[in-house]
Motif scaffolding. Structure first.
Motif, PDB file in Angstrom:
ATOM      1  N   PHE A 205     -42.157 -25.949 -17.346  1.00 28.16           N
ATOM      2  CA  PHE A 205     -41.555 -27.291 -17.367  1.00 28.16           C
ATOM      3  C   PHE A 205     -40.198 -27.256 -16.648  1.00 28.16           C
ATOM      4  O   PHE A 205     -39.162 -27.624 -17.205  1.00 28.16           O
ATOM      5  N   ALA A 206     -40.253 -26.809 -15.413  1.00 30.10           N
ATOM      6  CA  ALA A 206     -39.021 -26.634 -14.630  1.00 30.10           C
ATOM      7  C   ALA A 206     -38.293 -27.958 -14.433  1.00 30.10           C
ATOM      8  O   ALA A 206     -37.056 -28.028 -14.555  1.00 30.10           O
ATOM      9  N   ASP A 207     -39.020 -29.015 -14.136  1.00 31.21           N
ATOM     10  CA  ASP A 207     -38.374 -30.315 -13.910  1.00 31.21           C
ATOM     11  C   ASP A 207     -37.656 -30.797 -15.165  1.00 31.21           C
ATOM     12  O   ASP A 207     -36.554 -31.372 -15.083  1.00 31.21           O
ATOM     13  N   PHE A 208     -38.267 -30.574 -16.315  1.00 36.64           N
ATOM     14  CA  PHE A 208     -37.663 -31.025 -17.569  1.00 36.64           C
ATOM     15  C   PHE A 208     -36.340 -30.305 -17.826  1.00 36.64           C
ATOM     16  O   PHE A 208     -35.318 -30.940 -18.115  1.00 36.64           O
ATOM     17  N   PHE A 209     -36.346 -28.970 -17.735  1.00 37.38           N
ATOM     18  CA  PHE A 209     -35.132 -28.213 -18.049  1.00 37.38           C
ATOM     19  C   PHE A 209     -34.093 -28.293 -16.936  1.00 37.38           C
ATOM     20  O   PHE A 209     -32.888 -28.258 -17.209  1.00 37.38           O
ATOM     21  N   ASN A 210     -34.523 -28.425 -15.704  1.00 33.52           N
ATOM     22  CA  ASN A 210     -33.561 -28.511 -14.600  1.00 33.52           C
ATOM     23  C   ASN A 210     -32.850 -29.854 -14.554  1.00 33.52           C
ATOM     24  O   ASN A 210     -31.761 -29.964 -13.973  1.00 33.52           O
TER      25      ASN A 210
END
Length: 528
Positions: A205-210
């Motif tokens: 979930f890179a987009d969520f955490f970034n």
């Protein structure tokens, strides 16, 4: 081997014949131009031999002795090689350290690295955006309690009757290599488990955490029970999510209802634990033929002339499991006491115990986990009500013990078998309630909330693998399906959280009042 020895004997006999023939030729044949010390050729004198003949005979005797010695050495060498190979093969069959595929499922002490989902590929839901990540995790691999360490150091050296290769894996005096101040602390493996777990979720979930890369209490919440393993696990996980900056961890206070709800559950203790309901099935299981055969098998394998106690066997099982979790690339020599079938029986024994202490064996076991369900449902409702416009904590991470995690999973209806686990059931890997796969070190349950084009949707993960709830049409559950399933549990939690004694006393008090009323009524009408 007998044929080989006979062949050697015949070869030696042939060598003797050749040596005798050479002796005859030397005794009666004088080399051309040969003279003795006096300068005259030696001649055969009746009953006597010349010096040359005597020297030849002495040489022949030494040669015969050397041939015989060489034959003997060759025979002994071959015999020793055969014996050594046979004995070594026998020992290697019994040594756990040589097993190419050792059994790896050790119940609640299973290393998480052996069962996790290593695929950290990004997860996408068409037309959806992740807006909340909620997780409950057990602490990582830890050292045993000081009480268990004392028992291990006291008893295990007396039970060390293993093959030499397995003995070499122990310390010289058979004691356990654990310092006393390691009491319940997280191991380096345990810290790594949570750190890598966080990195995998971040990768999925890179987009969520970034989108919110820096920690803030407004966006993220880390909460752990007041224990070193849980605190260290929360710290390690936070470092895998946030590579820069400090993260504020919240320690649950005494009497916490959220992540430590099971610690002071009076109602459960009075109605379940103190009545001995938890130990009944486990006691009967340990009296069963299956368990007793396992005990006899382990006793024989260790070479004892008498049946060892079940406590000693379970103690060996514990140190076997701990050492496997501490040293993933090695095989604990203590595990040599068990075959794979033995380990399956003991694994089932612990599953049976947790099933009746924390799982579906009694309703109050998991009823008390409703505060976690209430927290999850309340947060999902808030996102839906405000459509994400108001500030909501988007990342919620709770860290507890195995007891809390298993009770929550049961409250969610996860890993529920059609037939209850009992002492009579033959251990089977097909059962759903299997702590090796759901309650290991660093085991976890995660719920991801998505804001989709048509509605909010929810995805459930158990040990990083997507789980399809029966109450949902698809693995990507609609918010309505999810809330219809859990709302009743959340709404009733304020009235009856499963631990408040008054919730159990009220029905009983009402029954008493009704009984008194009936007695008074009957007594009154008896006068007429």
């Amino acid at each position: 081997m007998f044929v080989f020895a006979l062949a050697l004997a015949r070869l030696e006999k042939g060598k003797k014949t050749s040596a005798t023939q050479r002796c005859v030729r030397v005794a009666y044949t004088v080399p051309r131009g040969f003279t003795d010390e006096s300068g005259e050729k030696p001649v055969m004198v009746s009953g006597r031999r010349s010096r040359r003949q005597q020297a030849a005979l002495r040489y022949t005797s030494r040669q015969k002795a050397l041939v015989k010695m060489a034959s003997t050495i060759w025979l002994v060498t071959i015999t020793l090689i055969w014996l050594t190979t046979s004995i070594a093969a026998e020992f290697l069959r019994d040594c756990h350290t040589t097993d190419p595929k050792p059994y790896i499922y050790y119940g609640t002490k299973t290393p998480y690295e052996l069962i996790n989902n290593e695929d950290s590929s990004p997860i996408f839901a068409a037309g959806c955006k992740a807006v909340m990540f909620w997780m409950l995790a057990r602490h990582g691999t830890q050292y045993p309690t000081s009480r268990d360490v004392f028992r291990m150091k006291d008893r295990l050296p007396k039970l060390r009757t293993l093959c030499q290769q397995d003995i070499d894996g122990l310390s010289n005096n058979g004691s356990i290599r654990i310092d006393d101040d390691f009491d319940e602390k997280l191991t380096s493996t345990g810290r790594e488990e949570l750190l890598v777990l966080a990195r995998r979720f971040r990768g999925r979930f890179a987009d969520f955490f970034n989108s919110q890369p820096a920690f803030s209490t407004q966006d993220y919440h880390f909460r752990h029970i007041a224990s070193l393993p849980s605190q260290s696990s929360a710290r390690s996980f936070s470092r895998g999510i946030f590579t820069n900056g400090d993260v504020q961890l919240t320690e649950a206070p005494v009497g916490d209802r959220l992540v430590h709800f099971y610690e002071n559950c009076t109602r459960w203790r009075e109605q379940v634990e103190e009545k001995g309901m938890l130990e009944h099935e486990l006691t009967l299981f340990r009296q069963s033929v299956t368990f007793q055969n396992t005990l006899a098998d382990v006793t024989t394998r260790l070479g004892f002339q008498y049946n060892m106690s079940s406590d000693d066997m379970l103690l060996i099982y514990d140190i076997c499991r701990y050492q496997k979790a501490w040293y993933l690339e090695q095989i604990s020599p203590w595990c040599a006491a068990f075959t794979s079938e033995n380990l399956k029986v003991l694994e089932y024994g612990e599953d049976l115990e947790t099933y009746h202490k924390q799982g579906y064996g009694h309703e109050l076991n998991y009823h008390q986990a409703c505060p976690l369900v209430e927290d999850l449902v309340t947060r999902i409702r808030a996102f839906r009500a405000n459509n994400g416009t108001e500030n909501q904590q988007r990342g919620v991470f709770y860290f507890t013990e195995g007891e809390g995690l298993l009770r929550f999973m049961a409250r969610m209806g996860l890993a529920k078998d059609e037939q209850p686990l009992t002492r009579d059931v033959t251990p089977s890997t097909e059962r759903k309630w299997r702590t090796s796969l759901m309650g290991s070190f660093a085991a976890n349950v995660a719920i991801v909330l998505y804001n989709c084009s048509d509605d909010y949707k929810i995805q459930l993960f158990v040990k990083e693998e997507v789980v399809h709830l029966d109450q949902c049409q698809n693995a990507l559950c609609t918010a309505k399906e999810f809330l219809d399933y859990l709302s009743a549990i959340a709404d009733d939690c304020g009235r009856d959280d499963g631990c408040n004694p008054s919730a159990a006393v009220i029905p009983y008090a009402s029954f008493q009042l009704m009984a008194i009323f009936l007695l008074v009524t009957i007594h009154t009408f008896s006068w007429f």
